[in-house]
Enzyme design. Structure first.
Site, mmCIF file in Angstrom:
data_model
loop_
_atom_site.group_PDB
_atom_site.id
_atom_site.type_symbol
_atom_site.label_atom_id
_atom_site.label_comp_id
_atom_site.label_asym_id
_atom_site.label_seq_id
_atom_site.Cartn_x
_atom_site.Cartn_y
_atom_site.Cartn_z
ATOM 1 N N ASN A 153 0.933 -1.182 0.139
ATOM 2 C CA ASN A 153 -0.037 -0.008 0.037
ATOM 3 C C ASN A 153 0.820 1.412 0.113
ATOM 4 O OD1 ASN A 153 0.840 -0.515 2.791
ATOM 5 N ND2 ASN A 153 -1.112 0.206 3.581
ATOM 6 N N LYS A 176 12.456 -7.441 0.869
ATOM 7 C CA LYS A 176 11.475 -8.042 -0.235
ATOM 8 C C LYS A 176 10.365 -7.127 -0.288
ATOM 9 C CE LYS A 176 7.625 -10.959 0.091
ATOM 10 N NZ LYS A 176 6.996 -10.680 -1.144
ATOM 11 N N GLY A 229 2.370 -5.572 7.174
ATOM 12 C CA GLY A 229 1.548 -6.359 6.366
ATOM 13 C C GLY A 229 0.365 -7.030 7.169
ATOM 14 N N GLU A 251 4.458 -4.473 11.851
ATOM 15 C CA GLU A 251 3.245 -3.527 12.015
ATOM 16 C C GLU A 251 2.254 -4.172 11.038
ATOM 17 O OE1 GLU A 251 1.057 -0.690 10.596
ATOM 18 O OE2 GLU A 251 2.802 -0.423 9.297
ATOM 19 N N CYS A 285 -3.484 1.130 7.149
ATOM 20 C CA CYS A 285 -3.610 0.559 8.201
ATOM 21 C C CYS A 285 -4.253 1.463 9.417
ATOM 22 C CB CYS A 285 -2.448 -0.152 8.767
ATOM 23 S SG CYS A 285 -1.032 0.848 8.766
ATOM 24 N N GLU A 386 -11.020 -5.885 9.988
ATOM 25 C CA GLU A 386 -10.520 -4.884 9.124
ATOM 26 C C GLU A 386 -10.978 -4.963 7.654
ATOM 27 O OE1 GLU A 386 -6.115 -2.896 8.460
ATOM 28 O OE2 GLU A 386 -6.251 -5.244 8.468
#
Length: 482
Positions: A153, A176, A229, A251, A285, A386
């Site tokens: 994102n 990555k 993620g 996170e 998030c 979420e």
């Protein structure tokens, strides 16, 4: 960038073909256009990258802090020079409006600047010993090789968020990027080389989770894992890292409550609610996931909110007038649509939107309509899980007590919002609202010098600022005697 462009792995300061000989096709979520192909790395590529980072570590650890800062300043200046190019890459592969992509580049610049400015501030301590002339030294030392995994994102900022503090502290890193959005991280790798950061200090290995992420986490030579993620992915990473008892910083997801009391500035609160929900198509998030409004102003708030949502322009993310672009992928769009349908089946009312957009440009991409859902109760799935999409759930509360109770009844604990002019409520919130980051009378958006962290299913540790930087060093206690 042409459809035939292939992007290799960046390992030990060089561009390397993937060991697998395979590639991942990258397409625009707005137009479906093929943007290029990224190398499909695998375990062997991870092993090579970690070996390069391990080899580079001693020299980089011993590089004076001022020299590490100079390297980060050079990288910052190059990112600033290429701001428009980088923003275009972000928008092309991720779909966020160009104006938001430019803000993301600015945030990346800020992260690099903060890390550069604070290389000298990883300070130790001197404590009196119990023996004559003894001193106890608490030193700050880098971990070694950092394994980093970034989400899709914020494809540039999240790479910068991990690279900057890691190398500022004297570590080396293997990163990555997400397989949906690897091009921003690879563009940053080119600037790492141009900034003359020594070979092996920063390595970028593209590929998917099982083939790159898992071996990176499990590798015995990665000493700290930092990942941004989803919560399910974070739990898997924590379990995999347990074999070697390595430190993990996660996170993860969020379910931010957005509390609006009867004394709030209504126009300001409405604008912030919309920005915090529909920015980046809700794929943040810290997004406003559940809007709790005091019953005394609920109707007026809802009226203004409807008007503001209806005014949002959804379209080509390259158009400067676009407010919201597509979802990042068809799979992500379907997840959101399923959540909306479930809410409707449980009795919520879809007042605005509630479906994918079709016709013209919309048929080429993954566009979902800005959506307003009312009649939501706290027990519904949409109020507890979420959404990560452009769907605003509106809930009515009697008073501040109920707002706090509902806000805290949640597995997540990342971000929250509060709109009130009552200082007593604000002070009470600092003790009773169980979230790591609270925005008072403003929309979201963390700062490089702050500390971005959450509780519960939102993860472990945190990012940014001095506290985030200190995660990238360990302590060593020395009992010093002549």
């Amino acid at each position: 960038m042409t459809a035939s462009t292939r992007h290799d792995l960046f390992i030990n300061g060089e561009w390397k073909k993937p060991d697998s000989g395979k590639w991942i096709e990258i397409r625009s979520p707005a137009t479906g256009e093929k943007l290029g192909e990224a190398a499909r790395g695998d375990k062997e590529d991870v092993n090579i990258a970690v070996a390069a980072a391990k080899k580079a570590f001693p020299a980089w650890r011993d590089t004076p802090a001022s020299k590490r800062a100079d390297a980060l300043y050079r990288l910052r200046d190059l990112v600033a020079r290429d701001k428009e190019k980088l923003a275009t890459i972000i928008t092309s592969e991720m779909g966020k409006p160009l104006k938001e992509a430019r803000a993301e580049v600015d945030f990346a610049i800020g992260l690099l600047r903060f890390a550069a400015e604070n290389t000298w501030r990883l300070q130790g301590e001197i404590i009196p010993g119990e023996r004559p002339n003894e001193k106890i030294l608490i030193d700050r030392v880098p971990h070694g090789v950092i394994g980093a995994i970034a989400a899709w994102n914020f494809p540039l900022a999240l790479c910068a968020r991990k690279i900057a503090p890691a190398i500022a502290a004297g570590n080396t890193i293997v990163l990555k990027p997400h397989e949906l959005t690897p091009l921003s991280g690879l563009a940053l790798a080119k600037l790492v080389a141009e900034a003359e950061i020594p070979a092996g200090v920063v390595n970028i290995v593209t590929g998917d989770g099982p083939e790159v992420g898992v071996p990176l986490v499990a590798h015995p030579d990665t000493k700290l894992i930092t990942m941004t993620g989803s919560t399910p992915a974070g739990k898997k990473i924590m379990a995999a890292a347990a074999e070697h008892l390595k430190e993990v910083r996660l996170e993860l997801g969020g379910k931010a409550p957005f509390i609006v009391m009867e004394d709030a500035d209504l126009d300001k609160a409405v604008e912030a609610a919309v920005v915090a929900r529909f920015g980046n198509a809700g794929q943040v998030c810290t997004s406003n996931e559940r809007t709790y409004v005091h019953e005394a102003i609920y109707d007026r708030f809802a009226e203004k909110l409807r008007s503001r949502i209806n005014a949002l322009k959804v379209g080509d993310p390259m158009d400067p007038s676009t407010d919201m672009g597509p979802k990042v992928s068809e799979d992500e769009l379907k997840k959101v649509d399923d959540i909306v349908k479930k809410a409707a089946s449980q009795g919520a009312k879809v007042e605005i939107g509630g479906q994918r957009l079709t016709g013209g440009l919309y048929d080429k991409g993954s566009f979902y309509a800005p959506t307003l859902i009312t009649g939501v109760t706290h027990e519904m799935n949409i109020a507890r899980n979420e959404v990560f999409g452009p769907v605003l759930s509106l809930l009515k509360v009697r008073d501040f007590d109920e707002a706090l109770e509902r806000a805290n009844d949640c597995h997540y604990g990342l971000s929250a919002y509060l709109f009130t002019k009552d200082l007593a409520r604000i002070l009470r919130m600092t003790k009773e609202l169980n979230f790591g980051e609270v925005y008072v009378n403003r929309e979201g958006g963390e700062e490089p010098q702050g500390f971005h962290h959450g509780y519960g299913d939102s993860g472990l540790g945190g990012e940014d600022g001095q506290h985030g930087l200190e995660a990238y060093v360990d302590t060593k206690t020395i009992y010093l005697n002549a």
